[in-house]
Structure formats: C-alpha cells, structure tokens
Design a protein around this motif. Structure first.
Motif, PDB file in Angstrom:
ATOM      1  N   ALA A 119      44.653  44.751  43.539  1.00 34.93           N
ATOM      2  CA  ALA A 119      45.197  44.834  45.054  1.00 34.93           C
ATOM      3  C   ALA A 119      44.136  44.483  46.168  1.00 34.93           C
ATOM      4  N   ILE A 120      44.629  43.592  47.042  1.00 33.52           N
ATOM      5  CA  ILE A 120      44.173  42.613  48.273  1.00 33.52           C
ATOM      6  C   ILE A 120      43.854  43.968  49.551  1.00 33.52           C
ATOM      7  N   THR A 121      42.708  44.300  50.460  1.00 32.74           N
ATOM      8  CA  THR A 121      42.571  44.781  50.860  1.00 32.74           C
ATOM      9  C   THR A 121      42.480  44.501  52.269  1.00 32.74           C
ATOM     10  N   GLU A 122      43.049  44.800  53.306  1.00 34.28           N
ATOM     11  CA  GLU A 122      41.805  44.648  54.488  1.00 34.28           C
ATOM     12  C   GLU A 122      40.721  44.609  54.792  1.00 34.28           C
ATOM     13  N   ARG A 123      39.489  45.610  54.336  1.00 31.13           N
ATOM     14  CA  ARG A 123      38.279  45.114  54.083  1.00 31.13           C
ATOM     15  C   ARG A 123      38.078  43.557  53.242  1.00 31.13           C
ATOM     16  N   ASP A 124      38.691  43.432  51.919  1.00 29.81           N
ATOM     17  CA  ASP A 124      38.869  42.226  51.419  1.00 29.81           C
ATOM     18  C   ASP A 124      38.806  41.374  52.048  1.00 29.81           C
ATOM     19  N   LYS A 125      39.549  40.734  52.907  1.00 26.83           N
ATOM     20  CA  LYS A 125      40.545  39.796  54.065  1.00 26.83           C
ATOM     21  C   LYS A 125      39.384  39.555  54.889  1.00 26.83           C
ATOM     22  N   TRP A 143      34.553  36.261  56.904  1.00 30.26           N
ATOM     23  CA  TRP A 143      33.306  36.491  57.591  1.00 30.26           C
ATOM     24  C   TRP A 143      32.523  35.213  56.026  1.00 30.26           C
ATOM     25  N   ILE A 144      33.410  35.132  54.530  1.00 30.50           N
ATOM     26  CA  ILE A 144      32.101  34.084  54.170  1.00 30.50           C
ATOM     27  C   ILE A 144      32.249  32.925  54.187  1.00 30.50           C
ATOM     28  N   ASN A 145      33.928  32.469  55.430  1.00 30.27           N
ATOM     29  CA  ASN A 145      34.077  31.387  55.583  1.00 30.27           C
ATOM     30  C   ASN A 145      33.690  31.096  56.817  1.00 30.27           C
ATOM     31  N   MET A 191      28.360  47.842  51.793  1.00 31.27           N
ATOM     32  CA  MET A 191      28.920  48.518  50.282  1.00 31.27           C
ATOM     33  C   MET A 191      27.492  48.360  49.670  1.00 31.27           C
ATOM     34  N   SER A 192      28.081  48.885  48.444  1.00 34.03           N
ATOM     35  CA  SER A 192      26.673  49.615  47.325  1.00 34.03           C
ATOM     36  C   SER A 192      26.737  48.229  46.434  1.00 34.03           C
ATOM     37  N   LYS A 193      25.520  47.849  45.710  1.00 35.58           N
ATOM     38  CA  LYS A 193      25.659  46.814  44.817  1.00 35.58           C
ATOM     39  C   LYS A 193      26.787  47.250  43.482  1.00 35.58           C
ATOM     40  N   THR A 194      27.230  47.515  43.337  1.00 39.39           N
ATOM     41  CA  THR A 194      27.930  47.712  42.684  1.00 39.39           C
ATOM     42  C   THR A 194      29.412  47.781  42.389  1.00 39.39           C
ATOM     43  N   ALA A 195      29.507  48.213  44.140  1.00 41.19           N
ATOM     44  CA  ALA A 195      31.282  48.201  44.727  1.00 41.19           C
ATOM     45  C   ALA A 195      31.236  46.838  45.316  1.00 41.19           C
ATOM     46  N   VAL A 196      30.081  45.785  45.555  1.00 40.74           N
ATOM     47  CA  VAL A 196      30.502  44.427  45.956  1.00 40.74           C
ATOM     48  C   VAL A 196      30.792  43.442  44.883  1.00 40.74           C
ATOM     49  N   TYR A 197      30.186  43.645  43.858  1.00 38.55           N
ATOM     50  CA  TYR A 197      29.855  42.769  42.759  1.00 38.55           C
ATOM     51  C   TYR A 197      31.594  43.381  42.073  1.00 38.55           C
ATOM     52  N   MET A 254      37.956  39.250  43.976  1.00 40.16           N
ATOM     53  CA  MET A 254      38.635  38.374  44.435  1.00 40.16           C
ATOM     54  C   MET A 254      38.261  36.881  44.071  1.00 40.16           C
ATOM     55  N   VAL A 255      37.410  36.093  43.014  1.00 34.39           N
ATOM     56  CA  VAL A 255      37.120  34.912  42.351  1.00 34.39           C
ATOM     57  C   VAL A 255      38.317  35.714  41.166  1.00 34.39           C
ATOM     58  N   ASP A 256      38.693  36.034  40.428  1.00 34.12           N
ATOM     59  CA  ASP A 256      39.415  36.511  39.689  1.00 34.12           C
ATOM     60  C   ASP A 256      40.932  36.045  40.142  1.00 34.12           C
ATOM     61  N   GLU A 257      41.244  36.390  41.563  1.00 32.55           N
ATOM     62  CA  GLU A 257      42.083  35.978  42.689  1.00 32.55           C
ATOM     63  C   GLU A 257      42.441  34.956  42.865  1.00 32.55           C
ATOM     64  N   GLY A 258      41.490  34.028  42.960  1.00 35.75           N
ATOM     65  CA  GLY A 258      41.235  32.811  43.172  1.00 35.75           C
ATOM     66  C   GLY A 258      41.074  32.578  44.929  1.00 35.75           C
ATOM     67  N   LEU A 259      40.904  33.153  45.111  1.00 32.58           N
ATOM     68  CA  LEU A 259      40.275  33.869  46.889  1.00 32.58           C
ATOM     69  C   LEU A 259      38.679  33.093  46.761  1.00 32.58           C
ATOM     70  N   LEU A 260      38.031  32.646  45.926  1.00 30.85           N
ATOM     71  CA  LEU A 260      36.610  32.979  45.914  1.00 30.85           C
ATOM     72  C   LEU A 260      36.313  32.261  44.708  1.00 30.85           C
ATOM     73  N   LYS A 261      34.979  31.389  44.944  1.00 29.41           N
ATOM     74  CA  LYS A 261      34.805  31.178  44.268  1.00 29.41           C
ATOM     75  C   LYS A 261      32.961  31.394  43.519  1.00 29.41           C
ATOM     76  N   HIS A 262      32.428  31.336  43.084  1.00 30.88           N
ATOM     77  CA  HIS A 262      30.963  31.296  42.852  1.00 30.88           C
ATOM     78  C   HIS A 262      29.848  30.782  42.195  1.00 30.88           C
ATOM     79  N   GLY A 263      28.930  30.349  42.147  1.00 29.94           N
ATOM     80  CA  GLY A 263      28.644  29.427  41.301  1.00 29.94           C
ATOM     81  C   GLY A 263      26.661  29.681  42.014  1.00 29.94           C
ATOM     82  N   ARG A 264      25.703  28.748  41.140  1.00 32.95           N
ATOM     83  CA  ARG A 264      24.236  29.172  41.176  1.00 32.95           C
ATOM     84  C   ARG A 264      24.012  27.348  41.782  1.00 32.95           C
TER      85      ARG A 264
END
Length: 218
Positions: free
Chosen positions: A2-8, A13-15, A31-37, A43-53
C-alpha cells in the motif's frame, strides 16, 4: 504494498534531485535504515522507482519511473541512471542542499533539473529556441531566500582555467542584471578556491561572490 502519502513525497523528492541513495532518503525523511530500505524496495517492486549501482565504491541509487512521476505528480520528467563521471559531485550536491535548507530558515531549494525545466517552459511561452535553452548553463542549485535567488556551485575538482573564466564572466553579467543576488561557491580543495578567487578579483561585482569550504559533516 500500500502506497502512503510519505511514499509519494519520497518519490517526488527523489525526482526533484534526479536520483538519491537510501541513506539520503532516510536522512531527509527521518527514517531508520531498515525502514527506508523496506519502503524503497517496495516502491521498486511497484514500478515507481528503479535501483542500480554505478560505481563499486559508491552506494546504489534510486531514480523515478514514469509511473512514479504520475503518482507523485512531479512536474519533471522521469529520472535515469546517473553517469559515473558526475555521480560523486551530484550526490554531494544533494547532501549540500539538505545542509543549506537546515542552515537557513524560511528558504527553498531549486535543483538544476528544476531550473532547466523552468527555462524550457519559459522558452515555450516566448518562442525561444529550445535547443539553445538546453545548451545553456544552470547553477548546481539555487537557494531562494526573501524572494532573491542565490546561485550555488559545488567545485570538487579544478576545471580548465578558460572554462572557469567563462562561468565567472557569465555569473558577473547575470548578477549585474539582477538575475542572482549572489553566487556561492563551495570547494573542498584550497587549490580550487585560489583559482576561483583569482578569477573573480577583477569583477565589479566581486563582493557578491562568496566562498566556503564544504562542511565536514556532509
């Protein structure tokens, strides 16, 4: 998930910055390290973000997809995986922006992405050549205080002397016509600071150039 207002807000902010690390998101949103990850992975799983190194010795980054842009109602286009050449500089710029917003009260921050977007929209209104706008230079960031714009530049490496002169000359003209109240340079090497001081010394608006060492705690 479930996407929250904070997620939005996180996606927005990232964009705004183009991309960011999990550590930066956690710092910005308390946010704590665990919570943010956990939230970023969701959000990556939901297709809202991408992640890469990008580089082995720098943490991976997250950027926003078209779906994320739509969800967050961002006025900017979707982000993309950053290039290796400017990664360290751009991440440090995000850290610097967070530092400045805490250091100065009642101010806002415009990223280079936002400035370029504003220029493009203005070009659409005036009929100016968009390719010329795309090729024009914008500051690394802009601090807006009391209705005035302060260009912020982060110099971590020494540019070609001719290029530095061109940038300084351009800023002198833009300050003279009132576009910026001041130009604030942040540096982490004295050799860079020395060259910058030499280049602005002859300008009529020399006092409106400011120089600070990059804060040690960012």
């Amino acid at each position: 998930m479930a996407i929250t207002e904070r997620d939005k807000k996180i996606v927005y902010w990232i964009n705004k910055h183009g991309f960011a690390t999990a550590e930066q998101v956690g710092k910005e949103f308390g946010m704590s390290k665990t919570a943010v990850y956990r939230r970023l992975k969701g959000m990556v799983d939901e297709g809202l973000l991408k992640h890469g190194r990008v580089l082995a010795d720098i943490a991976g980054v997250y950027w926003v997809t078209n779906n994320g842009v739509e969800l967050s109602e961002s006025k900017l286009s979707a982000g993309k995986k950053p290039g290796a050449a400017t990664l360290a500089h751009d991440l440090k710029m995000i850290d610097l922006s967070m530092y400045l917003l805490k250091e100065y009260e009642n101010c806002t921050w415009l990223t280079a992405r936002e400035m370029k977007s504003m220029q493009m929209k203005e070009a659409e209104k005036t009929g100016e050549n968009k390719f010329a706008v795309l090729g024009s230079r914008v500051p690394d960031g802009v601090l807006v205080m009391g209705g005035q714009y302060y260009a912020v530049e982060l110099e971590l490496t020494l540019k070609n002397r001719k290029r530095i002169k061109g940038i300084v000359d351009d800023y002198a003209k833009r300050m003279a016509r009132g576009e910026f109240a001041s130009v604030i340079y942040y540096y982490d090497k004295e050799s860079v600071a020395r060259v910058l001081h030499e280049e602005v010394a002859s300008k009529a608006v020399v006092r409106r150039f400011q120089f600070f060492e990059v804060p040690k705690d960012i």
